[in-house]
Scaffold this motif. Structure first.
Motif, PDB file in Angstrom:
ATOM      1  N   SER A   1      27.057 -16.732  -3.864  1.00 46.30           N
ATOM      2  CA  SER A   1      28.052 -16.027  -3.060  1.00 46.30           C
ATOM      3  C   SER A   1      29.404 -16.078  -3.763  1.00 46.30           C
ATOM      4  O   SER A   1      29.675 -17.002  -4.546  1.00 46.30           O
TER       5      SER A   1
ATOM      6  N   ASP B   1      25.488 -14.680   2.577  1.00 42.25           N
ATOM      7  CA  ASP B   1      26.296 -13.495   2.267  1.00 42.25           C
ATOM      8  C   ASP B   1      26.645 -13.482   0.782  1.00 42.25           C
ATOM      9  O   ASP B   1      27.011 -14.515   0.207  1.00 42.25           O
ATOM     10  N   THR B   2      26.586 -12.307   0.175  1.00 47.03           N
ATOM     11  CA  THR B   2      26.941 -12.208  -1.240  1.00 47.03           C
ATOM     12  C   THR B   2      28.450 -12.178  -1.431  1.00 47.03           C
ATOM     13  O   THR B   2      29.003 -12.940  -2.224  1.00 47.03           O
TER      14      THR B   2
END
Length: 258
Positions: free
Chosen positions: A178, A223-224
């Protein structure tokens, strides 16, 4: 058992706030920075308040081979790191032809080279064991060109792009990558960069604790790209529809003197 998190630049600012988030949620932490007193203070705080093991490693990453030496030190200490947080970073401010070349080299070493070496080393370990997480601290600055801070914006563009690419490469594994992309944050960062008289250096969109909390939540959620504020979201999406010549002029104005 929760994985141990290693945080670079953990003695102050976003780094210390991120380390606090991990400790608060029951992770042992490995704290890396060059300021021994501040680092020991953070380690004591986390152990006393959260009952975790906090290992302080005093290490100056602004030296040839320093990132590899840190990785080797972690292995020699048999520290079972499962989460890497690449936070350490600096900025130069001013027109590029007038900035100090040694400062520009330090910026590249800390913002890019150190992150690449540590990510390469720990990511290989995470892949071998079948689990792990990497959180790189990028910036909304990495979404746009940055007159008056050309090298810094470019370094964060590298971090943002690099992290997104690694997230794709590891999407079929149990390893997550992330990138946390805050806007200006109220820390000593602006003062160290010599940019307190600039518009961007005097406007803060978040405090370090809220940015760190968003980073922790985003990392655990897989989440990236983690955008911790409305302004960071506006920058991320706005740069996609704003013509580049206009975008460059806007950033030039924002980075100029008040």
């Amino acid at each position: 058992m929760k994985q141990t998190a290693l945080v670079t630049g953990a003695s102050a600012g976003i780094g210390r706030a991120l380390a606090r988030q991990f400790a608060r949620h029951g992770h042992d932490v490995v704290l890396v920075a060059r300021r021994e007193e501040a680092l020991e203070d953070a380690a004591s705080e986390f152990e006393d308040r959260y009952g975790v093991t906090a290992t302080a490693i005093v290490h100056d990453l602004d030296a040839d081979g320093a990132a590899q030496a840190l990785y080797d030190d972690v292995q020699d200490r048999d520290l079972d790191v499962g989460i890497l947080v690449n936070n350490v970073g600096v900025a130069t401010y001013g027109e590029f032809h007038e900035t100090d070349l040694d400062a520009e080299r330090t910026q590249l070493r800390l913002n890019v080279e150190t992150l690449v070496v540590l990510t390469r080393s720990f990511l290989a370990d995470f892949r071998d064991r079948g689990r792990g997480k990497v959180l790189n601290v990028g910036s909304t600055a990495g979404f746009v060109p940055g007159p008056k801070m050309a090298g810094y914006y470019a370094s964060k563009a590298y971090v943002n792009s690099f992290s997104e690419a690694l997230a794709v490469e590891n999407r079929t594994t149990d390893v997550d990558v992330s990138v946390l992309c805050p806007g200006p944050v109220e820390t000593e960062f602006q003062e160290r960069a010599g940019m307190t008289d600039s518009l961007v250096g005097s406007v803060f969109t978040n405090d370090a604790e809220s940015v760190a909390a968003a980073g922790y939540r985003g990392l655990l959620a897989g989440d990236t790209v983690i955008l911790p504020s409305l302004l960071s979201k506006a920058t991320y999406y706005g740069e996609r529809i704003t013509p580049r010549p206009i975008l460059r002029r806007i950033v030039e104005r924002v980075n100029g003197d008040r």
